[in-house]
Motif scaffolding. Structure first.
Motif, short mmCIF file in Angstrom:
data_model
loop_
_atom_site.label_atom_id
_atom_site.label_comp_id
_atom_site.label_asym_id
_atom_site.label_seq_id
_atom_site.Cartn_x
_atom_site.Cartn_y
_atom_site.Cartn_z
N LEU A 163 -0.96 -1.68 -7.79
CA LEU A 163 -1.47 -0.50 -7.07
C LEU A 163 -1.08 0.81 -7.76
CD1 LEU A 163 -2.95 0.66 -4.61
CD2 LEU A 163 -0.81 0.48 -3.34
N ALA A 166 -4.69 -2.76 -4.39
CA ALA A 166 -3.64 -3.28 -3.52
C ALA A 166 -3.79 -4.79 -3.38
CB ALA A 166 -3.71 -2.62 -2.15
N ASN A 172 3.18 2.25 -2.16
CA ASN A 172 3.06 2.76 -3.53
C ASN A 172 4.03 3.88 -3.88
OD1 ASN A 172 2.14 3.01 -6.15
ND2 ASN A 172 0.36 4.24 -5.60
N LYS A 203 0.81 -1.21 0.00
CA LYS A 203 0.00 0.00 0.00
C LYS A 203 0.84 1.26 0.00
CE LYS A 203 -3.99 -2.14 2.23
NZ LYS A 203 -4.92 -2.10 3.39
#
Length: 243
Positions: A73, A96, A4, A2
């Motif tokens: 993601l 995700a 990213n 997550k």
């Protein structure tokens, strides 16, 4: 996953300059080994976890896959995948890995390339993958080798002249978060031992097929002299299992 970082412009610009980004699978040091671990794609439904630019998705479709779903993601990654690897049969989704939810037995083959060391719970994702696969289905993936991730800094120890002495391995049995530097930015990865990777797969019902610590291919060693340093310690860990 997550976190990213790949949507940060400066980080993405550096990633685009990597050989594997510019020329695809042939620019990946592990590809000459990984491709021989892949099952027959003909008529199969494929899922690529952390598809990036979509090179593995293209390979699957070009080798007979019925459908390929690539998830990532990063909006920038998927935009590039749609630009250079958009073929009939490939569908890209932005989500995700921790939030993916598919029906049971939806895919015949699930792939993941250098992605799962960004996921905090390997146990949870393996449990899901087992559910999503059809009976007899294959899961083939690569991660950074635990020797590579253990200490956290992911850099050599140098002498006073700047020559590389050795690769540090520390905190090997202390699993969990590592703050490291990749492409000039701080990136969070998760270290696991070889035991954890293998036993988690076995615990959830998988049968091991192949476990390989890949070395650079001879052609790459000839063309890129600095690749010889990759013979000094393992950087990647490739695993193929069956449901």
């Amino acid at each position: 996953m997550k976190e990213n970082k790949y949507d940060h412009p400066s980080f993405f610009d550096q990633y685009e300059k990597m050989l594997r980004s510019q020329i695809g699978l042939e620019g990946a040091g592990e590809w000459h080994t990984l491709k021989n671990m892949l099952p027959d794609f003909h008529g199969k439904n494929i899922l690529d976890l952390g598809c990036g630019f979509g090179w593995h998705c293209r390979f699957a479709i070009e080798n007979g896959a019925k459908t390929v779903t690539g998830i990532d993601l990063s909006e920038r990654m998927l935009a590039k995948a749609l630009e250079i690897n958009s073929l009939p049969g490939i569908q890209y989704e932005r989500i995700a890995l921790e939030e993916v939810d598919y029906p049971a037995e939806k895919f015949d083959i699930i792939l993941s390339s250098l992605t799962l060391h960004y996921v905090e719970s390997f146990d949870s994702i393996v449990q899901n993958i087992y559910k999503w696969l059809t009976p007899g289905g294959s899961f083939v993936f690569s991660v950074e080798h635990p020797v590579f991730t253990a200490e956290g800094g992911q850099d050599w120890i140098y002498d006073k002249n700047g020559e590389k002495i050795c690769w540090p391995v520390d905190r090997y049995f202390i699993e969990g978060k590592r703050n490291t530097t990749f492409l000039g930015e701080n990136v969070i990865k998760y270290h696991r031992t070889l035991t954890s990777y293998l036993n988690t797969l076995l615990k959830h019902g998988f049968t091991l097929k192949e476990v390989i610590e890949p070395e650079p291919g001879q052609e790459m060693l000839k063309e890129i002299p600095e690749m010889k340093e990759e013979l000094r310690r393992p950087m990647m860990f490739l695993i193929s299992v069956l449901k």
